[in-house]
Design a protein around this motif. Structure first.
Motif, PDB file in Angstrom:
ATOM      1  N   ALA A   1      41.661  30.289  42.536  1.00 58.35           N
ATOM      2  CA  ALA A   1      40.605  29.849  43.431  1.00 58.35           C
ATOM      3  C   ALA A   1      39.275  30.537  43.186  1.00 58.35           C
ATOM      4  CB  ALA A   1      41.026  30.069  44.885  1.00 58.35           C
ATOM      5  N   GLU A   2      39.278  31.760  42.659  1.00 57.72           N
ATOM      6  CA  GLU A   2      38.017  32.495  42.564  1.00 57.72           C
ATOM      7  C   GLU A   2      37.162  31.971  41.414  1.00 57.72           C
ATOM      8  OE1 GLU A   2      41.218  35.369  40.884  1.00 57.72           O
ATOM      9  OE2 GLU A   2      41.051  33.728  42.303  1.00 57.72           O
TER      10      GLU A   2
ATOM     11  N   ASP B   1      35.417  27.066  47.090  1.00 61.75           N
ATOM     12  CA  ASP B   1      35.748  26.330  48.307  1.00 61.75           C
ATOM     13  C   ASP B   1      36.572  25.083  47.996  1.00 61.75           C
ATOM     14  OD1 ASP B   1      34.330  28.210  49.735  1.00 61.75           O
ATOM     15  OD2 ASP B   1      32.521  26.988  49.952  1.00 61.75           O
ATOM     16  N   LEU B   2      36.226  24.388  46.914  1.00 57.25           N
ATOM     17  CA  LEU B   2      36.977  23.195  46.542  1.00 57.25           C
ATOM     18  C   LEU B   2      38.402  23.546  46.120  1.00 57.25           C
ATOM     19  CD1 LEU B   2      34.345  21.105  44.533  1.00 57.25           C
ATOM     20  CD2 LEU B   2      35.155  20.715  46.871  1.00 57.25           C
ATOM     21  N   THR B   3      38.557  24.647  45.395  1.00 59.52           N
ATOM     22  CA  THR B   3      39.900  25.008  44.943  1.00 59.52           C
ATOM     23  C   THR B   3      40.774  25.446  46.106  1.00 59.52           C
ATOM     24  OG1 THR B   3      38.935  25.714  42.838  1.00 59.52           O
ATOM     25  CG2 THR B   3      41.210  26.338  43.265  1.00 59.52           C
TER      26      THR B   3
ATOM     27  N   ALA C   1      34.559  40.070  42.324  1.00 56.50           N
ATOM     28  CA  ALA C   1      33.603  40.081  43.432  1.00 56.50           C
ATOM     29  C   ALA C   1      33.668  38.772  44.210  1.00 56.50           C
ATOM     30  CB  ALA C   1      32.191  40.316  42.903  1.00 56.50           C
ATOM     31  N   ALA C   2      33.878  37.661  43.498  1.00 52.94           N
ATOM     32  CA  ALA C   2      33.992  36.369  44.168  1.00 52.94           C
ATOM     33  C   ALA C   2      35.229  36.326  45.057  1.00 52.94           C
ATOM     34  CB  ALA C   2      34.048  35.255  43.134  1.00 52.94           C
ATOM     35  N   ALA C   3      36.348  36.884  44.559  1.00 50.87           N
ATOM     36  CA  ALA C   3      37.571  36.908  45.361  1.00 50.87           C
ATOM     37  C   ALA C   3      37.419  37.837  46.560  1.00 50.87           C
ATOM     38  CB  ALA C   3      38.747  37.342  44.498  1.00 50.87           C
ATOM     39  N   ASP C   4      36.841  39.003  46.332  1.00 51.96           N
ATOM     40  CA  ASP C   4      36.647  39.967  47.425  1.00 51.96           C
ATOM     41  C   ASP C   4      35.660  39.453  48.467  1.00 51.96           C
ATOM     42  OD1 ASP C   4      38.423  41.907  46.572  1.00 51.96           O
ATOM     43  OD2 ASP C   4      36.929  42.965  45.356  1.00 51.96           O
ATOM     44  N   GLY C   5      34.723  38.607  48.028  1.00 54.20           N
ATOM     45  CA  GLY C   5      33.693  38.132  48.925  1.00 54.20           C
ATOM     46  C   GLY C   5      34.077  36.906  49.725  1.00 54.20           C
ATOM     47  N   ASN C   6      35.277  36.382  49.507  1.00 56.57           N
ATOM     48  CA  ASN C   6      35.726  35.205  50.229  1.00 56.57           C
ATOM     49  C   ASN C   6      36.752  35.627  51.282  1.00 56.57           C
ATOM     50  OD1 ASN C   6      37.754  32.822  50.634  1.00 56.57           O
ATOM     51  ND2 ASN C   6      35.918  31.863  49.771  1.00 56.57           N
ATOM     52  N   ALA C   7      36.503  35.258  52.526  1.00 57.88           N
ATOM     53  CA  ALA C   7      37.349  35.723  53.626  1.00 57.88           C
ATOM     54  C   ALA C   7      38.794  35.259  53.480  1.00 57.88           C
ATOM     55  CB  ALA C   7      36.779  35.255  54.958  1.00 57.88           C
TER      56      ALA C   7
ATOM     57  N   LYS D   1      40.246  37.407  50.080  1.00 57.62           N
ATOM     58  CA  LYS D   1      40.222  38.869  50.077  1.00 57.62           C
ATOM     59  C   LYS D   1      41.551  39.513  50.497  1.00 57.62           C
ATOM     60  CE  LYS D   1      37.621  42.879  51.782  1.00 57.62           C
ATOM     61  NZ  LYS D   1      37.528  43.484  50.430  1.00 57.62           N
ATOM     62  N   PRO D   2      42.239  39.018  51.529  1.00 60.62           N
ATOM     63  CA  PRO D   2      43.505  39.667  51.909  1.00 60.62           C
ATOM     64  C   PRO D   2      44.591  39.604  50.844  1.00 60.62           C
ATOM     65  CG  PRO D   2      42.685  38.262  53.688  1.00 60.62           C
ATOM     66  CD  PRO D   2      41.866  37.950  52.485  1.00 60.62           C
ATOM     67  N   HIS D   3      44.419  38.729  49.870  1.00 58.73           N
ATOM     68  CA  HIS D   3      45.431  38.540  48.831  1.00 58.73           C
ATOM     69  C   HIS D   3      45.128  39.320  47.547  1.00 58.73           C
ATOM     70  CE1 HIS D   3      47.157  35.155  51.115  1.00 58.73           C
ATOM     71  NE2 HIS D   3      45.900  34.857  51.407  1.00 58.73           N
ATOM     72  N   VAL D   4      43.986  39.999  47.503  1.00 58.82           N
ATOM     73  CA  VAL D   4      43.531  40.657  46.274  1.00 58.82           C
ATOM     74  C   VAL D   4      43.981  42.123  46.248  1.00 58.82           C
ATOM     75  CG1 VAL D   4      41.508  41.305  44.902  1.00 58.82           C
ATOM     76  CG2 VAL D   4      41.562  39.095  46.102  1.00 58.82           C
TER      77      VAL D   4
END
Length: 435
Positions: free
Chosen positions: A58-59, A67-69, A111-117, A120-123
């Motif tokens: 997704a990131e 968002d689309l993924t 950073a994209a993964a960490d910045g998505n609410a 982020k919990p999965h990273v």
């Protein structure tokens, strides 16, 4: 005036974009949809989605596609698609010898993964070989200098089986399929119209004319032959794919491993339990097949011309195995091939009318090596586009192609691409490509 739900619609191509479009159109009440495909079965061997598996992560550096993924992954968990989706996670790293571009790209993805609410919990950060082995104990190679992250939200899909499932669902919904000789499209047929021209249907290679109100071209790497107006906006490109054949015990041991992606080396997947094949791909700039007269890269005309991998790519694959699963590093590589797709220079899809065709031809193209993850929802975008009568998402609109020869390293400006693209004729053993 748009197409009505009873008008005849022809979709050229039975790969991911074509099948998803047919599925969503019939779900929306369209009753006269047909797919023409030159191969004699689905999934077509010419489709990039005719594959063991594809990454579903997704990131993105661009939150638009993130968002689309996320929406696509929700759709992957619905009954039709869920049997083919495996949320094993995405282990995204660089090795100790990675070039700076790979390191920087990894940083942007994290950073994209960490910045998505939602992500982020999965990273999980991975700061060395011990962290990586904690995340995936089966990786027992040296992993020298490796670091990165694991995103447990991601995974992969069995792409070939997913296409078969949607093929069956589309058939049950009334989509007609013309395969093999009956489905090989030679040209789009045009007639004069008040504003330029208008498609009246298609002609197949057996000389037969098939009328339609709308032609939707979803021909993957072969799109440039049917829609030459694309010019160099879309070119055929390929990357290498190979497999290692495992024993039953090895396949069982590696069950549920995350997609393991070293940005400077390549990536591998959980082995397929039905075939015991472990798929592996190298990183690189890929291969093009440029017509010297037009400057456009076309997919080769036969599958046999792509049934190999270059020596450099094999070395990359074996290096990745040596780092991660060293017991496999000297195994024979089987089912070797180049996987061809339709590439745009900006990685954006094209979902729009072909200009000056009176809204009678739609082009679906530019999967650019990342389109399959959107398979469950791609067709909904086409449905919405037809309903609106114009493409409302600017980045998916038709863009005028650049002059041939203007770009030497096709797609090299895309931030996550590493390496220079090469001509197929330079790396093909023994002979040049046939255009």
């Amino acid at each position: 005036m748009g197409v009505s739900k009873s008008d005849p619609i022809i979709i050229v191509g039975g790969g991911a974009f074509g099948l998803s479009t047919a599925l969503h159109l019939t779900r929306d009440g369209f009753t006269n949809v047909a797919i023409y495909e030159k191969d004699d079965h689905i999934p077509p061997r010419f489709s990039a989605a005719n594959d063991l598996n594809k990454i579903v992560r997704a990131e993105y550096e661009d939150p638009f596609y993130t968002d689309l993924t996320i929406k696509a992954i929700a759709a992957w968990k619905t009954p039709l698609f869920a049997p083919h989706f495996h949320q094993t996670g995405f282990l995204h790293c660089v090795s100790g010898n990675a070039p700076q571009k790979a390191v920087e790209t990894l940083g942007r993805f994290r950073a994209a993964a960490d910045g998505n609410a939602q992500l982020k919990p999965h990273v999980v950060p991975l700061k060395g070989d011990e962290d990586i082995r904690e995340a995936c104990w089966q990786l027992n190679g040296p992993l020298t200098g490796w670091n990165g992250y694991l995103n447990r939200f991601d995974g992969y899909a069995h792409s070939g089986n997913a296409l078969k499932a949607v093929y069956r669902a589309a058939q049950a919904s009334g989509v007609r399929f013309y395969l093999g000789e009956r489905g090989a499209v030679d040209e789009i047929v045009y007639v004069s119209a008040s504003k330029g021209r208008k498609s009246s249907g298609i002609r197949t290679k057996d000389g037969k004319f098939h009328p339609s109100s709308l032609v939707i071209v979803a021909a993957g790497g072969a799109v440039g032959r049917l829609v030459p107006e694309l010019g160099t906006k879309v070119v055929a490109k390929s990357w290498s794919v190979a497999h290692v054949h495992l024993t039953d015990e090895e396949t069982s041991m590696l069950r549920n491993i995350p997609v393991t992606y070293a940005r400077d080396l390549g990536f591998l997947f959980e082995p397929d339990p039905e075939t015991n094949l472990l798929k592996i791909c190298p990183m690189g700039g890929g291969y093009i097949n440029t017509d010297a007269q037009t400057g456009v890269s076309h997919m080769p005309g036969s599958l046999e011309e792509s049934a190999f991998i270059p020596e450099h790519d094999e070395k990359q694959m074996r290096k990745l195995l040596a780092h991660t699963l060293p017991a496999l590093k000297d195994r024979p590589l089987v089912r070797r091939s180049l996987c061809w797709f339709a590439d745009t220079d900006d990685s954006d899809f094209i979902i729009d009318y072909l200009p000056e065709t009176s809204d009678s031809v739609v082009v679906l193209s530019g999967d650019s090596g990342h389109g399959f993850k959107m398979f469950p929802i791609f067709g909904s975008w086409v449905r919405d586009f037809l309903g609106a009568g114009q493409q409302q998402i600017t980045r998916w609109r038709w863009k005028q192609p650049k002059p041939a020869g203007e770009k030497g390293n096709w797609g090299g400006d895309v931030s996550w691409r590493i390496g220079e693209s090469k001509e197929l004729a330079e790396i093909r053993p023994g002979r040049s490509s046939k255009l």
